[in-house]
Design a protein around this motif. Sequence first.
Motif, PDB file in Angstrom:
ATOM      1  N   ILE A 162       0.835  -1.206   0.000  1.00 49.35           N
ATOM      2  CA  ILE A 162       0.000   0.000   0.000  1.00 49.35           C
ATOM      3  C   ILE A 162       0.864   1.248   0.000  1.00 49.35           C
ATOM      4  N   GLU A 163       1.905   1.260   0.815  1.00 47.84           N
ATOM      5  CA  GLU A 163       2.782   2.432   0.886  1.00 47.84           C
ATOM      6  C   GLU A 163       3.533   2.634  -0.429  1.00 47.84           C
ATOM      7  N   ALA A 164       3.998   1.524  -1.028  1.00 51.28           N
ATOM      8  CA  ALA A 164       4.693   1.645  -2.311  1.00 51.28           C
ATOM      9  C   ALA A 164       3.759   2.165  -3.395  1.00 51.28           C
ATOM     10  N   ASN A 165       2.520   1.707  -3.387  1.00 53.01           N
ATOM     11  CA  ASN A 165       1.546   2.181  -4.370  1.00 53.01           C
ATOM     12  C   ASN A 165       1.218   3.645  -4.149  1.00 53.01           C
ATOM     13  N   ARG A 166       1.091   4.047  -2.885  1.00 59.01           N
ATOM     14  CA  ARG A 166       0.826   5.458  -2.582  1.00 59.01           C
ATOM     15  C   ARG A 166       1.981   6.346  -3.056  1.00 59.01           C
ATOM     16  N   GLN A 167       3.220   5.872  -2.831  1.00 55.05           N
ATOM     17  CA  GLN A 167       4.374   6.653  -3.275  1.00 55.05           C
ATOM     18  C   GLN A 167       4.427   6.731  -4.787  1.00 55.05           C
ATOM     19  N   LEU A 168       4.065   5.632  -5.458  1.00 58.76           N
ATOM     20  CA  LEU A 168       4.050   5.628  -6.918  1.00 58.76           C
ATOM     21  C   LEU A 168       3.034   6.631  -7.457  1.00 58.76           C
ATOM     22  N   LEU A 169       1.842   6.666  -6.855  1.00 58.27           N
ATOM     23  CA  LEU A 169       0.821   7.619  -7.294  1.00 58.27           C
ATOM     24  C   LEU A 169       1.277   9.055  -7.063  1.00 58.27           C
ATOM     25  N   ALA A 170       1.932   9.295  -5.929  1.00 56.89           N
ATOM     26  CA  ALA A 170       2.427  10.644  -5.662  1.00 56.89           C
ATOM     27  C   ALA A 170       3.510  11.045  -6.662  1.00 56.89           C
ATOM     28  N   ASP A 171       4.410  10.103  -6.985  1.00 59.57           N
ATOM     29  CA  ASP A 171       5.457  10.398  -7.965  1.00 59.57           C
ATOM     30  C   ASP A 171       4.854  10.684  -9.339  1.00 59.57           C
ATOM     31  N   ARG A 172       3.830   9.930  -9.705  1.00 59.95           N
ATOM     32  CA  ARG A 172       3.178  10.184 -10.982  1.00 59.95           C
ATOM     33  C   ARG A 172       2.509  11.548 -10.997  1.00 59.95           C
ATOM     34  N   ALA A 173       1.895  11.907  -9.869  1.00 61.62           N
ATOM     35  CA  ALA A 173       1.251  13.214  -9.796  1.00 61.62           C
ATOM     36  C   ALA A 173       2.274  14.338  -9.931  1.00 61.62           C
ATOM     37  N   VAL A 174       3.437  14.161  -9.302  1.00 63.75           N
ATOM     38  CA  VAL A 174       4.496  15.172  -9.410  1.00 63.75           C
ATOM     39  C   VAL A 174       4.981  15.284 -10.848  1.00 63.75           C
ATOM     40  N   ALA A 175       5.210  14.127 -11.491  1.00 64.80           N
ATOM     41  CA  ALA A 175       5.694  14.149 -12.872  1.00 64.80           C
ATOM     42  C   ALA A 175       4.672  14.803 -13.801  1.00 64.80           C
TER      43      ALA A 175
END
Length: 417
Positions: A162-175
């Motif tokens: 869950i934490e890895a997926n949350r970080q991935l979504l945040a990174d995508r949002a930043v990009a």
Amino acid sequence: MGSGTTGAPPRGDALPWTRNDALVAVGAAVVDLIGFTLTIHDEQGTVPAAGCVLLVVSALPLLVRRRMPVPALAAVLVLGLVLNLNMPVGQHFNTTVVVALYTVVRSCGPVVSALSTLMSVAAPLAAQTSWPPRIVDVVGNGAAGAIVVVTATVVSRWQRDIEANRQLLADRAVAEERRRIARELHDIVAHHITTMQLMAGGARANLARDPEVVREALVTLEGSGRMALREMRQLLDVLRAGDETEEAPTAPQPGVGDLGRIVDESCRAGLPTALDVRGEERPLPPSVGLTVFRIVQEALTNARKYAGGARATVRLAYGPDAVAVDVSDDGGGEGGSLAGAGAGSASGAGSGAHGSGAGPGGAGAAARSGAGPGYGLIGMRERVALHGGTLVTGPLDGGGFRVSASLPLKADEAALR
């Protein structure tokens, strides 16, 4: 009962446990007390008060289970061993032991977890009056320990995913936000270059007839070129986040001159909004004006979504070397918040950034700021960081939410007329 629930570290004279820790300890004690009462009453016809007290005391180490998981488990096992030696207890692997062992497996490595599981299974058996213990007791304790270990392991892995997926979504949002900023800066730089081309052509046409016009055109050309170079560097920094090609927007990029329009739109959408401009108004660099516009736009959009019945205020302050924008709402008396689409209740940007955590702004603000899928505050943070500014967001003491950004201006930008 998991150890994954985080609590604020103790400060000063604060208790070394959280309310959740106390609730878990009380719950485990109640469950064990009910089981002990039913079992001992069925066997002896009476319920010894000393056994009840000792059973409740054995749950007290759970208060510090997350700070000291192994000592807490050891204390639980010792107190349980004392209880088993003094009176027959039917439930050897009780709820208190389950919670303490679960916490150790969640918090410690495999070696410590294996040893703790072995001790948790063996300690109740060591107090048996008959030796060797019955096979059913050995199998029952072993199965209970195995279930606790498997459950804790599965939950830990699930939370990591869950934490890895949350970080991935945040990174995508930043990009994605960086690509959007890059597209907008592309339009601004293209505008400057077009202006330079026109000014150069006008200067060449008037070179022999009107030197004063040529001089003014060259001054404008110099300023546009300097600003274009600065914003080109910003554009290149943003493009480092990715090189995905997307069609650039053709509409003119908005700025501070469009704040009145989005304030009117906010009023028509049901959020009474006031615009307050302070200081001497002057033209801002297009990229700064665009950042101010996007911050106000995002904040008002979130206020309309999550602060129903509220009133909002937009303040734009021109300083000698910076421009500040502040958007706040009063929460509408329902704990509403501008943070509904944010990635957290507080964000910082740039080297001087800082944010305030969830406070008395209302439970709704805290819940929505962490649970929503939107990443509005991430976008604000990226835009403010692009200019080396600061962003402060958080709930207000009297209710509502506030987004405040300060964007520094270079010397030539501050003097822009």
